[in-house]
Scaffold this motif. Sequence first.
Motif, PDB file in Angstrom:
ATOM      1  N   THR A  31       0.915  -1.227   0.066  1.00 36.92           N
ATOM      2  CA  THR A  31       0.164  -0.180   0.091  1.00 36.92           C
ATOM      3  C   THR A  31       0.823   1.038  -0.121  1.00 36.92           C
ATOM      4  N   PRO A  32       0.671   2.018  -0.932  1.00 35.85           N
ATOM      5  CA  PRO A  32       1.435   3.532  -0.838  1.00 35.85           C
ATOM      6  C   PRO A  32       1.136   4.223   0.452  1.00 35.85           C
ATOM      7  N   PHE A  33       2.405   4.658   0.913  1.00 31.12           N
ATOM      8  CA  PHE A  33       2.480   5.537   2.114  1.00 31.12           C
ATOM      9  C   PHE A  33       2.967   6.885   1.914  1.00 31.12           C
ATOM     10  N   ALA A  34       2.362   7.825   1.674  1.00 30.38           N
ATOM     11  CA  ALA A  34       2.690   9.260   1.188  1.00 30.38           C
ATOM     12  C   ALA A  34       3.265   9.985   2.515  1.00 30.38           C
ATOM     13  N   GLY A  35       2.259  11.086   2.866  1.00 29.61           N
ATOM     14  CA  GLY A  35       2.433  11.554   4.181  1.00 29.61           C
ATOM     15  C   GLY A  35       2.269  10.892   5.374  1.00 29.61           C
ATOM     16  N   GLY A  36       1.460   9.851   5.405  1.00 34.01           N
ATOM     17  CA  GLY A  36       0.880   8.785   6.371  1.00 34.01           C
ATOM     18  C   GLY A  36      -0.072   9.526   7.146  1.00 34.01           C
ATOM     19  N   THR A  37      -0.690  10.613   7.136  1.00 34.85           N
ATOM     20  CA  THR A  37      -1.400  11.261   7.997  1.00 34.85           C
ATOM     21  C   THR A  37      -3.103  10.565   8.013  1.00 34.85           C
ATOM     22  N   ASP A  38      -3.362  10.084   6.976  1.00 32.34           N
ATOM     23  CA  ASP A  38      -4.590   9.153   7.062  1.00 32.34           C
ATOM     24  C   ASP A  38      -4.254   7.608   7.603  1.00 32.34           C
ATOM     25  N   ILE A  39      -3.262   6.915   6.997  1.00 31.90           N
ATOM     26  CA  ILE A  39      -2.937   5.874   7.450  1.00 31.90           C
ATOM     27  C   ILE A  39      -2.337   5.781   8.980  1.00 31.90           C
ATOM     28  N   THR A  79       2.641  19.080  -0.791  1.00 36.67           N
ATOM     29  CA  THR A  79       1.868  19.038   0.543  1.00 36.67           C
ATOM     30  C   THR A  79       0.911  20.345   0.480  1.00 36.67           C
ATOM     31  N   TYR A  80      -0.048  20.344   1.567  1.00 31.38           N
ATOM     32  CA  TYR A  80      -0.744  21.588   1.553  1.00 31.38           C
ATOM     33  C   TYR A  80       0.132  22.818   1.787  1.00 31.38           C
ATOM     34  N   THR A  81       1.061  22.689   2.533  1.00 30.03           N
ATOM     35  CA  THR A  81       2.097  24.162   2.469  1.00 30.03           C
ATOM     36  C   THR A  81       2.665  24.397   1.277  1.00 30.03           C
ATOM     37  N   GLY A 112       0.720  16.349   4.996  1.00 28.86           N
ATOM     38  CA  GLY A 112      -0.559  15.382   4.195  1.00 28.86           C
ATOM     39  C   GLY A 112      -0.184  16.160   2.799  1.00 28.86           C
ATOM     40  N   THR A 113      -0.334  15.194   1.711  1.00 27.86           N
ATOM     41  CA  THR A 113      -0.481  15.375   0.468  1.00 27.86           C
ATOM     42  C   THR A 113      -1.548  15.736  -0.436  1.00 27.86           C
ATOM     43  N   ILE A 114      -1.380  16.108  -1.499  1.00 22.52           N
ATOM     44  CA  ILE A 114      -2.587  16.125  -2.249  1.00 22.52           C
ATOM     45  C   ILE A 114      -3.106  14.853  -2.878  1.00 22.52           C
ATOM     46  N   ALA A 125     -13.419  15.066   2.119  1.00 18.57           N
ATOM     47  CA  ALA A 125     -12.219  15.779   1.866  1.00 18.57           C
ATOM     48  C   ALA A 125     -12.074  17.100   1.537  1.00 18.57           C
ATOM     49  N   ASP A 126     -11.454  17.804   1.733  1.00 17.99           N
ATOM     50  CA  ASP A 126     -11.920  19.254   1.578  1.00 17.99           C
ATOM     51  C   ASP A 126     -11.182  19.797   0.093  1.00 17.99           C
ATOM     52  N   ILE A 127     -10.155  19.108  -0.427  1.00 14.93           N
ATOM     53  CA  ILE A 127      -9.272  19.629  -1.544  1.00 14.93           C
ATOM     54  C   ILE A 127     -10.256  19.083  -2.816  1.00 14.93           C
TER      55      ILE A 127
HETATM   56  C1  LIG Z   1      -5.543  15.636  12.639  1.00 21.90           C
HETATM   57  C2  LIG Z   1      -5.809  15.505  11.201  1.00 21.90           C
HETATM   58  C3  LIG Z   1      -6.581  16.460  10.631  1.00 21.90           C
HETATM   59  C4  LIG Z   1      -6.998  16.360   9.285  1.00 21.90           C
HETATM   60  N1  LIG Z   1      -7.951  17.311   8.702  1.00 21.90           N
HETATM   61  C5  LIG Z   1      -8.106  17.064   7.403  1.00 21.90           C
HETATM   62  C6  LIG Z   1      -9.094  18.034   6.826  1.00 21.90           C
HETATM   63  O1  LIG Z   1      -9.450  19.217   7.389  1.00 21.90           O
HETATM   64  N2  LIG Z   1      -9.594  17.837   5.456  1.00 21.90           N
HETATM   65  C7  LIG Z   1      -9.304  16.894   4.886  1.00 21.90           C
HETATM   66  O2  LIG Z   1      -9.423  16.661   3.806  1.00 21.90           O
HETATM   67  N3  LIG Z   1      -8.344  16.083   5.455  1.00 21.90           N
HETATM   68  C8  LIG Z   1      -7.938  16.064   6.722  1.00 21.90           C
HETATM   69  N4  LIG Z   1      -7.082  15.013   7.118  1.00 21.90           N
HETATM   70  C9  LIG Z   1      -6.654  13.752   6.355  1.00 21.90           C
HETATM   71  C10 LIG Z   1      -5.445  13.917   5.760  1.00 21.90           C
HETATM   72  O3  LIG Z   1      -4.341  14.676   6.410  1.00 21.90           O
HETATM   73  C11 LIG Z   1      -5.344  14.170   4.308  1.00 21.90           C
HETATM   74  O4  LIG Z   1      -6.421  13.120   3.455  1.00 21.90           O
HETATM   75  C12 LIG Z   1      -3.992  14.169   3.574  1.00 21.90           C
HETATM   76  O5  LIG Z   1      -4.028  14.728   2.585  1.00 21.90           O
HETATM   77  C13 LIG Z   1      -3.784  12.513   3.319  1.00 21.90           C
HETATM   78  O6  LIG Z   1      -2.293  12.685   2.450  1.00 21.90           O
HETATM   79  P1  LIG Z   1      -1.084  11.646   3.135  1.00 21.90           P
HETATM   80  O7  LIG Z   1      -0.218  11.956   2.038  1.00 21.90           O
HETATM   81  O8  LIG Z   1      -0.804  11.913   4.527  1.00 21.90           O
HETATM   82  O9  LIG Z   1      -1.829  10.230   2.731  1.00 21.90           O
HETATM   83  P2  LIG Z   1      -1.408   8.847   3.426  1.00 21.90           P
HETATM   84  O10 LIG Z   1      -1.868   8.601   4.849  1.00 21.90           O
HETATM   85  O11 LIG Z   1       0.105   8.569   3.302  1.00 21.90           O
HETATM   86  O12 LIG Z   1      -2.405   7.883   2.323  1.00 21.90           O
HETATM   87  C14 LIG Z   1      -3.608   8.024   2.098  1.00 21.90           C
HETATM   88  C15 LIG Z   1      -4.220   7.018   1.355  1.00 21.90           C
HETATM   89  O13 LIG Z   1      -3.714   7.470  -0.075  1.00 21.90           O
HETATM   90  C16 LIG Z   1      -2.993   6.477  -0.588  1.00 21.90           C
HETATM   91  N5  LIG Z   1      -1.973   7.371  -1.559  1.00 21.90           N
HETATM   92  C17 LIG Z   1      -1.480   8.305  -1.004  1.00 21.90           C
HETATM   93  N6  LIG Z   1      -0.590   8.672  -1.901  1.00 21.90           N
HETATM   94  C18 LIG Z   1      -1.037   8.125  -3.190  1.00 21.90           C
HETATM   95  C19 LIG Z   1      -0.539   8.318  -4.327  1.00 21.90           C
HETATM   96  N7  LIG Z   1       0.291   9.449  -5.026  1.00 21.90           N
HETATM   97  N8  LIG Z   1      -1.118   7.382  -5.468  1.00 21.90           N
HETATM   98  C20 LIG Z   1      -1.946   6.443  -5.116  1.00 21.90           C
HETATM   99  N9  LIG Z   1      -2.339   6.143  -3.679  1.00 21.90           N
HETATM  100  C21 LIG Z   1      -1.775   6.984  -2.838  1.00 21.90           C
HETATM  101  C22 LIG Z   1      -2.304   5.573   0.498  1.00 21.90           C
HETATM  102  O14 LIG Z   1      -2.237   4.191  -0.081  1.00 21.90           O
HETATM  103  C23 LIG Z   1      -3.664   5.604   1.553  1.00 21.90           C
HETATM  104  O15 LIG Z   1      -4.538   4.599   0.971  1.00 21.90           O
HETATM  105  C24 LIG Z   1      -6.898  15.192   8.500  1.00 21.90           C
HETATM  106  C25 LIG Z   1      -6.017  14.160   9.253  1.00 21.90           C
HETATM  107  C26 LIG Z   1      -5.799  14.172  10.389  1.00 21.90           C
HETATM  108  C27 LIG Z   1      -4.617  13.317  11.252  1.00 21.90           C
END
Ligand SMILES: Cc1cc2nc3c(=O)[nH]c(=O)nc-3n(C[C@H](O)[C@H](O)[C@H](O)COP(=O)(O)OP(=O)(O)OC[C@H]3O[C@@H](n4cnc5c(N)ncnc54)[C@H](O)[C@@H]3O)c2cc1C
Length: 283
Positions: A31-39, A79-81, A112-114, A125-127
């Motif tokens: 499973t891809p792991f990008a920023g990991g904030t959802d995982i 990232t959002y930043t 977190g990544t787009i 999700a907001d984006i």
């Molecule tokens: C405290 C907190 C607050 C948050 N607030 C918000 C909010 O206000 N609004 C909002 O929309 N979200 C929010 N989130 C959710 C999260 O931060 C976002 O969805 C974030 O953008 C996920 O990106 P990531 O890189 O961390 O994803 P990851 O956790 O790394 O991955 C998420 C999923 O996407 C898959 N994935 C990741 N990158 C790719 C890629 N390039 N290709 C294919 N699959 C991929 C992974 O396998 C996984 O299934 C919040 C999370 C937390 C913990």
Amino acid sequence: MRSWLAHYDIQSAASLDDALHVLSREPGKWTPFAGGTDIMVLLEAGKLTKRNFLSIWGIPGLRAITHSPGFVTIGALATYTDILADPVIQSEFPLLCAAARDTGALAIQNRGTIGGNIANASPAADIPPALLVYDATLEVASIRGRRRIDYTRFHTAYKLMDLAADELIISISLPRGRSGWKQVYRKVGTRRAQAISKICFAAAVEVQDRTIRDVRIALGSVAPTVVRATAAEAALRGRLLDADTIHTACAALTRDISPIDDVRSTAAYRRLVAGNLLEGFLS
Ligand SMILES: Cc1cc2nc3c(=O)[nH]c(=O)nc-3n(C[C@H](O)[C@H](O)[C@H](O)COP(=O)(O)OP(=O)(O)OC[C@H]3O[C@@H](n4cnc5c(N)ncnc54)[C@H](O)[C@@H]3O)c2cc1C
């Protein structure tokens, strides 16, 4: 109950090619792991069903935001930043900046990544509503090659999307040329930061001599996926922007959305607020 870390494996891809080969060798295993904030939320809650993770965070080139005369292209690892810091996105895609600013708080915006936000496929999700308004196109890659998908067709049902187990989202392209449009983004949540949306609304309209030349409206948290409000848009396109048209568009919007009661809100509240947001925007 928390997770037992020894049950999980994470490896880092050195390059895009490396990542695509790992994903294709055993489709569905990694499973891809990008920023990991959802995982990491699932890990912490003990709800992480997958065991093997492939970190794509360090892949060179997937974080860049590039500009051509016709398009802005955002790497999936931006990232959002990163999005908030880009001067072209700031001036031409304000809904994307508003959505990034309203996502989580600074720590999440830095990590977190787009691409992760899109692939997590949350209807709240907001984006994504901003991406729908801007007619975004995704580019995905596997060892079989690359393909482009209109973002309107990407999310097919709740948490389902047009992405195979061996594919990665690599970039998101937005056509330029909407800077003359009136644009509004609204996130309705329990508080200003760290809140999941009860409703998310993004819209852009081009008006000339009080006539609506073109319009895009998209919402989150009102259906199993984020949605383009195509019935409301059809009720507006080519019409005089007056009280009758606004009334008709708000009535049409009820056909675009199918909200539910859940822990964050009720279907009735979501319907009412969606209509109010559209009416407020057009007024
Ligand atoms: C405290 C907190 C607050 C948050 N607030 C918000 C909010 O206000 N609004 C909002 O929309 N979200 C929010 N989130 C959710 C999260 O931060 C976002 O969805 C974030 O953008 C996920 O990106 P990531 O890189 O961390 O994803 P990851 O956790 O790394 O991955 C998420 C999923 O996407 C898959 N994935 C990741 N990158 C790719 C890629 N390039 N290709 C294919 N699959 C991929 C992974 O396998 C996984 O299934 C919040 C999370 C937390 C913990």
